[in-house]
Design an enzyme around this catalytic site. Structure first.
Site, PDB file in Angstrom:
ATOM      1  N   GLU A   7       0.107  -4.513  11.696  1.00  0.00           N
ATOM      2  CA  GLU A   7       0.817  -4.094  10.495  1.00  0.00           C
ATOM      3  C   GLU A   7       2.290  -4.491  10.606  1.00  0.00           C
ATOM      4  O   GLU A   7       2.905  -4.906   9.628  1.00  0.00           O
ATOM      5  CB  GLU A   7       0.686  -2.592  10.320  1.00  0.00           C
ATOM      6  CG  GLU A   7       1.343  -2.058   9.068  1.00  0.00           C
ATOM      7  CD  GLU A   7       1.204  -0.560   8.943  1.00  0.00           C
ATOM      8  OE1 GLU A   7       0.424  -0.123   8.081  1.00  0.00           O
ATOM      9  OE2 GLU A   7       1.862   0.170   9.718  1.00  0.00           O
ATOM     10  N   HIS A  60       3.674  -5.032   3.853  1.00  0.00           N
ATOM     11  CA  HIS A  60       3.671  -5.545   5.228  1.00  0.00           C
ATOM     12  C   HIS A  60       3.246  -7.004   5.225  1.00  0.00           C
ATOM     13  O   HIS A  60       2.501  -7.456   4.347  1.00  0.00           O
ATOM     14  CB  HIS A  60       2.688  -4.759   6.101  1.00  0.00           C
ATOM     15  CG  HIS A  60       2.999  -3.318   6.227  1.00  0.00           C
ATOM     16  ND1 HIS A  60       4.017  -2.836   7.021  1.00  0.00           N
ATOM     17  CD2 HIS A  60       2.439  -2.234   5.638  1.00  0.00           C
ATOM     18  CE1 HIS A  60       4.059  -1.513   6.922  1.00  0.00           C
ATOM     19  NE2 HIS A  60       3.114  -1.119   6.089  1.00  0.00           N
ATOM     20  N   HIS A  65       0.849  -1.197   0.000  1.00  0.00           N
ATOM     21  CA  HIS A  65       0.000   0.000   0.000  1.00  0.00           C
ATOM     22  C   HIS A  65       0.877   1.237   0.000  1.00  0.00           C
ATOM     23  O   HIS A  65       2.092   1.167   0.116  1.00  0.00           O
ATOM     24  CB  HIS A  65      -0.983  -0.004   1.178  1.00  0.00           C
ATOM     25  CG  HIS A  65      -0.366   0.260   2.509  1.00  0.00           C
ATOM     26  ND1 HIS A  65      -1.025   0.916   3.514  1.00  0.00           N
ATOM     27  CD2 HIS A  65       0.842  -0.053   3.032  1.00  0.00           C
ATOM     28  CE1 HIS A  65      -0.260   0.995   4.589  1.00  0.00           C
ATOM     29  NE2 HIS A  65       0.872   0.406   4.320  1.00  0.00           N
ATOM     30  N   ASP A  77      -4.737 -10.734   0.017  1.00  0.00           N
ATOM     31  CA  ASP A  77      -3.425 -11.359   0.129  1.00  0.00           C
ATOM     32  C   ASP A  77      -2.638 -11.209  -1.170  1.00  0.00           C
ATOM     33  O   ASP A  77      -3.132 -11.515  -2.254  1.00  0.00           O
ATOM     34  CB  ASP A  77      -3.567 -12.841   0.485  1.00  0.00           C
ATOM     35  CG  ASP A  77      -2.234 -13.493   0.808  1.00  0.00           C
ATOM     36  OD1 ASP A  77      -1.346 -12.803   1.353  1.00  0.00           O
ATOM     37  OD2 ASP A  77      -2.083 -14.698   0.518  1.00  0.00           O
ATOM     38  N   HIS A  78      -1.407 -10.716  -1.035  1.00  0.00           N
ATOM     39  CA  HIS A  78      -0.510 -10.465  -2.164  1.00  0.00           C
ATOM     40  C   HIS A  78      -1.137  -9.505  -3.177  1.00  0.00           C
ATOM     41  O   HIS A  78      -0.982  -9.657  -4.379  1.00  0.00           O
ATOM     42  CB  HIS A  78      -0.067 -11.777  -2.825  1.00  0.00           C
ATOM     43  CG  HIS A  78       0.926 -12.515  -2.000  1.00  0.00           C
ATOM     44  ND1 HIS A  78       0.539 -13.324  -0.965  1.00  0.00           N
ATOM     45  CD2 HIS A  78       2.277 -12.532  -2.043  1.00  0.00           C
ATOM     46  CE1 HIS A  78       1.632 -13.837  -0.405  1.00  0.00           C
ATOM     47  NE2 HIS A  78       2.699 -13.362  -1.029  1.00  0.00           N
ATOM     48  N   CYS A  85       5.940   6.069   4.265  1.00  0.00           N
ATOM     49  CA  CYS A  85       4.718   5.363   3.849  1.00  0.00           C
ATOM     50  C   CYS A  85       4.092   5.982   2.602  1.00  0.00           C
ATOM     51  O   CYS A  85       3.195   5.386   2.004  1.00  0.00           O
ATOM     52  CB  CYS A  85       3.713   5.327   4.988  1.00  0.00           C
ATOM     53  SG  CYS A  85       4.286   4.358   6.388  1.00  0.00           S
ATOM     54  N   HIS A  94       4.999   0.194  -0.573  1.00  0.00           N
ATOM     55  CA  HIS A  94       5.740  -0.609   0.397  1.00  0.00           C
ATOM     56  C   HIS A  94       4.780  -1.671   0.912  1.00  0.00           C
ATOM     57  O   HIS A  94       3.570  -1.573   0.708  1.00  0.00           O
ATOM     58  CB  HIS A  94       6.295   0.254   1.548  1.00  0.00           C
ATOM     59  CG  HIS A  94       5.241   0.811   2.447  1.00  0.00           C
ATOM     60  ND1 HIS A  94       4.470   1.895   2.111  1.00  0.00           N
ATOM     61  CD2 HIS A  94       4.832   0.420   3.679  1.00  0.00           C
ATOM     62  CE1 HIS A  94       3.633   2.158   3.100  1.00  0.00           C
ATOM     63  NE2 HIS A  94       3.821   1.279   4.051  1.00  0.00           N
TER      64      HIS A  94
END
Length: 136
Positions: free
Chosen positions: A126, A41, A14, A79-80, A33, A39
């Site tokens: 996070e 997490h 994100h 996810d991903h 960020c 970037h």
């Protein structure tokens, strides 16, 4: 009243940035960020439900069912993925961990109610050091 929690993991990218702000403003508020190249997490999602134990099954809810709805309606969609670009329920929303936790609540709350329990809390890590809790 009893509480039970299911943990799921996902990875997502994100960027925290407001499109109506300049790059300088976004960097001043969101720091790293706001990286224009995103970037990511390794998130940990904890879904806590509450209610009364069913005397016939000994369960509050069947954890296989809870895992299934979390995965089908949330994890499979994020996810991903890039939260800003790929996730329908995050479109037009700043992709902060706070806003993601609220979105997950809004998705799961009615599904869990249909299953005979109450959603108590969404806890979303996070990082190892940063997490949010949302109680609706």
């Amino acid at each position: 009243m009893i509480y039970i929690t299911r943990r799921e993991s996902f990875n997502a990218a994100h960027k925290l940035a407001r499109p109506d702000w300049s790059d300088e403003e976004n960097t001043a508020v969101f720091g790293k960020c706001a990286n224009p190249n995103w970037h990511g997490h390794n998130y940990q999602l904890f879904v806590t439900v509450k209610g009364e134990v069913n005397p016939e099954t000994g369960f509050l809810v069947d954890l296989k069912w809870l895992k299934q709805i979390i995965n089908q309606y949330v994890i499979d969609k994020i996810d991903h993925k890039n939260l800003n670009l790929d996730v329908d329920f995050m479109q037009g929303v700043l992709a902060s961990t706070e806003n993601l936790a609220i979105a997950v609540w809004n998705i799961l709350n009615p599904l869990i109610a249909e299953g005979g329990a109450q959603l108590h809390c969404i806890k979303l890590y996070e990082t190892d050091n940063n997490y949010v809790e949302y109680f609706g």
